[in-house]
Design a protein around this motif. Structure first.
Motif, PDB file in Angstrom:
ATOM      1  N   LEU A 113      -7.221   2.472  -0.903  1.00  0.00           N
ATOM      2  CA  LEU A 113      -8.204   1.697  -0.171  1.00  0.00           C
ATOM      3  C   LEU A 113      -9.583   2.344  -0.197  1.00  0.00           C
ATOM      4  N   GLU A 128     -13.777   1.452   1.222  1.00  0.00           N
ATOM      5  CA  GLU A 128     -14.550   0.563   2.083  1.00  0.00           C
ATOM      6  C   GLU A 128     -15.948   0.332   1.533  1.00  0.00           C
ATOM      7  N   LYS A 165     -16.019  -4.094   4.603  1.00  0.00           N
ATOM      8  CA  LYS A 165     -14.733  -4.655   4.190  1.00  0.00           C
ATOM      9  C   LYS A 165     -13.992  -3.638   3.328  1.00  0.00           C
ATOM     10  N   HIS A 212     -11.335  -2.616   0.472  1.00  0.00           N
ATOM     11  CA  HIS A 212     -10.793  -3.177  -0.768  1.00  0.00           C
ATOM     12  C   HIS A 212      -9.589  -2.353  -1.224  1.00  0.00           C
ATOM     13  N   SER A 213      -8.643  -3.052  -1.840  1.00  0.00           N
ATOM     14  CA  SER A 213      -7.379  -2.429  -2.238  1.00  0.00           C
ATOM     15  C   SER A 213      -7.229  -2.410  -3.748  1.00  0.00           C
ATOM     16  N   ASN A 251      -7.950  -0.770   8.666  1.00  0.00           N
ATOM     17  CA  ASN A 251      -7.593  -2.136   8.249  1.00  0.00           C
ATOM     18  C   ASN A 251      -6.383  -2.181   7.314  1.00  0.00           C
ATOM     19  N   GLN A 252      -5.563  -1.133   7.308  1.00  0.00           N
ATOM     20  CA  GLN A 252      -4.480  -1.030   6.324  1.00  0.00           C
ATOM     21  C   GLN A 252      -3.544  -2.232   6.323  1.00  0.00           C
ATOM     22  N   VAL A 303      -5.265  -5.496   5.117  1.00  0.00           N
ATOM     23  CA  VAL A 303      -5.484  -5.510   3.669  1.00  0.00           C
ATOM     24  C   VAL A 303      -4.168  -5.674   2.920  1.00  0.00           C
ATOM     25  N   HIS A 304      -3.132  -4.972   3.357  1.00  0.00           N
ATOM     26  CA  HIS A 304      -1.849  -5.041   2.667  1.00  0.00           C
ATOM     27  C   HIS A 304      -1.187  -6.415   2.799  1.00  0.00           C
ATOM     28  N   ASP A 326      -2.809  -8.455   0.324  1.00  0.00           N
ATOM     29  CA  ASP A 326      -2.351  -8.064  -1.016  1.00  0.00           C
ATOM     30  C   ASP A 326      -1.110  -8.839  -1.446  1.00  0.00           C
ATOM     31  N   TYR A 366     -10.062 -11.214   5.737  1.00  0.00           N
ATOM     32  CA  TYR A 366      -9.160 -10.904   4.627  1.00  0.00           C
ATOM     33  C   TYR A 366      -8.363 -12.124   4.162  1.00  0.00           C
TER      34      TYR A 366
END
Length: 303
Positions: free
Chosen positions: A194, A196, A202, A204-205, A241-242, A245-246, A249, A260
């Motif tokens: 991740l 930022e 925001k 990003h992954s 924000n893990q 975001v996941h 994903d 997201y």
């Protein structure tokens, strides 16, 4: 020669905890526990907000209790102090830490010069009622629209000790999340790196190591109605924000998380709740575990 005086157990003020053994109504339970001698006196204790069930103030005398719940009786002074807290309640407090149950919509800590009544600011006011020199320190944060268990320290020393050893002392961090769509897998592991964007804030992954922070989440499906799914997510790492975001994903953004990719907001809040945290106590070394009940709306939206 005088006999040594017997030491008697001293009941800590505001710390009477009672564990429910069988289903019953709150008033009957308190009568059976001999909290007070009459129904009217117990109703007075309830009306003053002195009774909490699993950390939440309950004033309803016919409230249904279930086995395993913890009923706590506060003294009137402690109840008055806690009743001044808005959007949060105290699950545990000792000389070193405070664990709270935060509602969605309450900011954890002010950003910049904001004057909003955050969880941190409220607890500072609460602590200074005992001693004007008292201060409260944030150990970890929750997003404004995430509810659930949050941890604070009562000294800079304890805060530093916990933050510097966070990976080793935290034994369990569990969230419950309501996501869009029907998650097909019953359980899974999400792993990415991740980064930022400092302009958009925001995260990003990337599926490959791009120099970002390594993030790992484990999930299992609790229920689904085909439109939304309720998941339990256990964090192996705790990044900003893990979970949000996941979930994006895997194509199932958290309900209400427009940032997201969510396109719906059934609850007018983020579908994310910090259910459980377990960690080594900073002074005793004992592993302690605190939980917050999942908001009922999370279940009603997956019927």
């Amino acid at each position: 020669m005088k006999k040594p005086m017997k030491k008697t157990a001293k009941k800590k003020e505001g710390k009477v905890n009672l564990v429910v053994k069988e289903e019953t109504e709150l008033l009957d339970f308190l009568l059976n526990q001999k909290v007070k001698s009459s129904r009217n006196s117990i109703k007075s204790v309830l009306s003053r907000g002195q009774v909490t069930v699993d950390g939440k103030v309950v004033k309803q005398f016919n409230y249904t209790l279930t086995p395993g719940q913890v009923v706590k009786i506060e003294d009137n002074k402690a109840a008055q102090k806690q009743s001044e807290l808005v959007g949060m309640s105290i699950l545990h407090e000792d000389d070193h830490i405070i664990v709270v149950d935060k509602e969605a919509g309450i900011l954890s800590i002010a950003a910049g010069h904001q004057k909003e009544m955050t969880a941190h600011r409220q607890l500072n006011i609460y602590a200074k009622q005992e001693n004007p020199n008292n201060r409260i320190f944030v150990v970890h944060r929750l997003d404004r629209d995430t509810s659930g268990v949050m941890l604070f320290a009562k000294s800079e020393e304890v805060k530093q000790k916990m933050q510097q050893n966070w990976k080793n002392i935290v034994k369990e961090r569990i969230y419950t999340t309501l996501v869009e769509g029907d998650v097909k897998e019953e359980a899974g592991k999400i792993e990415s790196w991740l980064t930022e964007n400092t302009k958009s804030f925001k995260v990003h992954s990337s599926p490959r190591d791009n120099g970002g922070q390594h993030a790992v989440s484990h999930y299992k499906k609790l229920r689904s109605n085909g439109v939304t799914s309720l998941l339990e997510v256990q964090l192996e790492t705790g990044r900003k924000n893990q979970i949000r975001v996941h979930m994006a994903d895997i194509g199932h953004p958290v309900v209400g998380d427009k940032k997201y990719g969510s396109t719906v907001n059934y609850m007018k809040r983020l579908g994310l709740h910090a259910t459980t945290i377990a960690f080594e106590h900073p002074t005793t070394g004992e592993v302690v575990r605190f939980t917050s009940p999942v908001p009922k709306v999370f279940y009603t939206k997956t019927k």
